[in-house]
Design a protein around this motif. Structure first.
Motif, mmCIF file in Angstrom:
data_model
loop_
_atom_site.group_PDB
_atom_site.id
_atom_site.type_symbol
_atom_site.label_atom_id
_atom_site.label_comp_id
_atom_site.label_asym_id
_atom_site.label_seq_id
_atom_site.Cartn_x
_atom_site.Cartn_y
_atom_site.Cartn_z
ATOM 1 N N ARG A 1 2.489 7.232 -1.521
ATOM 2 C CA ARG A 1 1.680 7.181 -0.406
ATOM 3 C C ARG A 1 0.293 6.910 -0.688
ATOM 4 O O ARG A 1 -0.664 6.545 0.299
ATOM 5 C CB ARG A 1 1.704 8.631 0.192
ATOM 6 C CG ARG A 1 3.051 8.975 1.051
ATOM 7 C CD ARG A 1 3.144 9.942 1.917
ATOM 8 N NE ARG A 1 4.354 9.905 2.696
ATOM 9 C CZ ARG A 1 4.822 10.940 3.142
ATOM 10 N NH1 ARG A 1 4.691 12.317 2.543
ATOM 11 N NH2 ARG A 1 6.189 11.034 3.797
ATOM 12 N N GLU B 1 -0.422 4.323 -2.227
ATOM 13 C CA GLU B 1 -0.433 2.730 -1.636
ATOM 14 C C GLU B 1 -0.111 2.431 -0.473
ATOM 15 O O GLU B 1 -0.539 1.566 0.281
ATOM 16 C CB GLU B 1 0.675 2.056 -2.619
ATOM 17 C CG GLU B 1 1.093 0.514 -2.326
ATOM 18 C CD GLU B 1 -0.001 -0.226 -2.866
ATOM 19 O OE1 GLU B 1 -0.005 -1.405 -2.170
ATOM 20 O OE2 GLU B 1 -0.826 0.133 -3.594
ATOM 21 N N ASP B 2 0.707 3.364 0.276
ATOM 22 C CA ASP B 2 1.205 3.299 1.605
ATOM 23 C C ASP B 2 1.192 4.626 2.299
ATOM 24 O O ASP B 2 2.306 5.272 2.311
ATOM 25 C CB ASP B 2 2.506 2.289 1.726
ATOM 26 C CG ASP B 2 2.907 2.371 3.165
ATOM 27 O OD1 ASP B 2 2.488 2.870 4.148
ATOM 28 O OD2 ASP B 2 3.961 1.442 3.135
ATOM 29 N N ALA C 1 4.451 5.606 4.421
ATOM 30 C CA ALA C 1 5.803 5.603 3.830
ATOM 31 C C ALA C 1 6.393 6.889 4.120
ATOM 32 O O ALA C 1 5.993 7.949 4.094
ATOM 33 C CB ALA C 1 5.617 5.453 2.225
ATOM 34 N N THR D 1 5.973 0.616 -5.378
ATOM 35 C CA THR D 1 5.829 1.015 -4.065
ATOM 36 C C THR D 1 5.916 -0.279 -3.336
ATOM 37 O O THR D 1 6.866 -0.573 -2.243
ATOM 38 C CB THR D 1 4.601 1.577 -3.629
ATOM 39 O OG1 THR D 1 4.365 2.633 -4.195
ATOM 40 C CG2 THR D 1 4.569 1.975 -2.113
ATOM 41 N N ARG D 2 5.270 -1.664 -3.524
ATOM 42 C CA ARG D 2 5.578 -2.728 -2.938
ATOM 43 C C ARG D 2 6.881 -3.464 -3.283
ATOM 44 O O ARG D 2 7.602 -4.026 -2.488
ATOM 45 C CB ARG D 2 4.415 -3.648 -3.522
ATOM 46 C CG ARG D 2 2.874 -3.335 -2.848
ATOM 47 C CD ARG D 2 1.950 -4.421 -3.110
ATOM 48 N NE ARG D 2 1.790 -4.792 -4.701
ATOM 49 C CZ ARG D 2 0.988 -4.129 -5.450
ATOM 50 N NH1 ARG D 2 0.247 -2.989 -4.896
ATOM 51 N NH2 ARG D 2 0.743 -4.343 -6.836
ATOM 52 N N LYS E 1 7.464 -6.173 -0.691
ATOM 53 C CA LYS E 1 6.103 -6.947 -0.589
ATOM 54 C C LYS E 1 5.785 -7.762 -1.778
ATOM 55 O O LYS E 1 6.171 -7.304 -3.179
ATOM 56 C CB LYS E 1 5.012 -5.921 -0.231
ATOM 57 C CG LYS E 1 5.317 -5.338 1.196
ATOM 58 C CD LYS E 1 4.208 -4.257 1.303
ATOM 59 C CE LYS E 1 4.420 -3.622 2.786
ATOM 60 N NZ LYS E 1 3.335 -2.725 3.103
#
Length: 239
Positions: free
Chosen positions: A32, A34-35, A38, A228-229, A234
């Motif tokens: 989270r 990073e995003d 999520a 995470t990506r 991504k």
């Protein structure tokens, strides 16, 4: 991004759990960061949860554990079957520490206790250039392990390495399976806990050097963001 199924394979010792959380808690914070949007769910093997259907998960993250992947515990073979099925499905999958070793063993690699002894504290890993997942020339991350992948699976590219841990990060040819030996989910405080837990087990000088190393900058956000990506399919960040 895809909903991440975190498979908990080991637990933080009870005395530290209230302050630091569980391993899935640490990974959730990492993801989270990073995003923030999520979504995660937790499947806890120590709590008796059943492994999900590998055809019905969107992304997988396998945690660390105190166990060795070669210990023959009754849940290891089913988890290896799950890994092989998810890998065959090209489901985004990441393993960290025990998870790294488990994926490697399941897919044809060799894991054993290293004659080099304990790896703890901040370690610096060389980054293979143009690997498509992790950018830069090196990452510094806390680790805590004796076991290592000593022979990588045939279809795995080593993307993180050091003299101590030659196969510290593996990217598989299908492009959807990734694993790393160090712990980007550990903050400095919990990395210090890992040093404390090695008192009397690892040589005193190794523990002392590890504790001191944690005062140096680390690249948790860089590697955690890359993971995470990867789970979200991504592209690599240029940073």
């Amino acid at each position: 991004m895809a909903r991440i199924t975190i498979i908990e394979t080991g637990q933080v010792p009870t005395k530290y759990r209230e302050r630091h959380g569980s391993f899935p808690d640490m990974f959730e914070r990492m993801v989270r960061a990073e995003d923030p949007s999520a979504e995660v769910e937790v499947v806890s093997i120590p709590n008796g949860d059943t492994l999900p259907d590998p055809d019905k998960v969107e992304a997988i993250l396998i945690t660390g554990a105190a166990a060795g992947v070669y210990d023959g515990l009754d849940w290891i073979a089913p988890l290896e079957d799950f890994v092989r099925a998810a890998h065959a499905n090209s489901t985004p999958m990441v393993g960290v520490c025990f998870g790294h070793q488990l994926i490697a063993q399941a897919l044809g690699g060799t894991v054993r206790k290293s004659e080099k002894g304990w790896g703890i504290g901040r370690h610096v890993y060389r980054v293979a250039q143009d690997n498509g997942v992790v950018g830069g020339e090196a990452v510094a991350i806390a680790c805590s392990h004796q076991d290592q992948v000593v022979e990588a699976p045939r279809d795995a590219q080593t993307i993180l390495s050091s003299d101590f841990t030659p196969h510290a990060g593996l990217l598989y040819a299908n492009g959807t399976t990734l694993s790393v030996q160090p712990h980007p989910e550990f903050d400095v405080d919990f990395a210090q806990v890992c040093c404390e837990l090695r008192d009397g087990k690892a040589p005193e000088d190794v523990v002392a050097t590890a504790r001191a190393s944690l005062a140096e900058p680390m690249d948790n956000a860089k590697l955690g963001g890359a993971i995470t990506r990867f789970l979200a399919k991504k592209p690599i960040s240029s940073s």
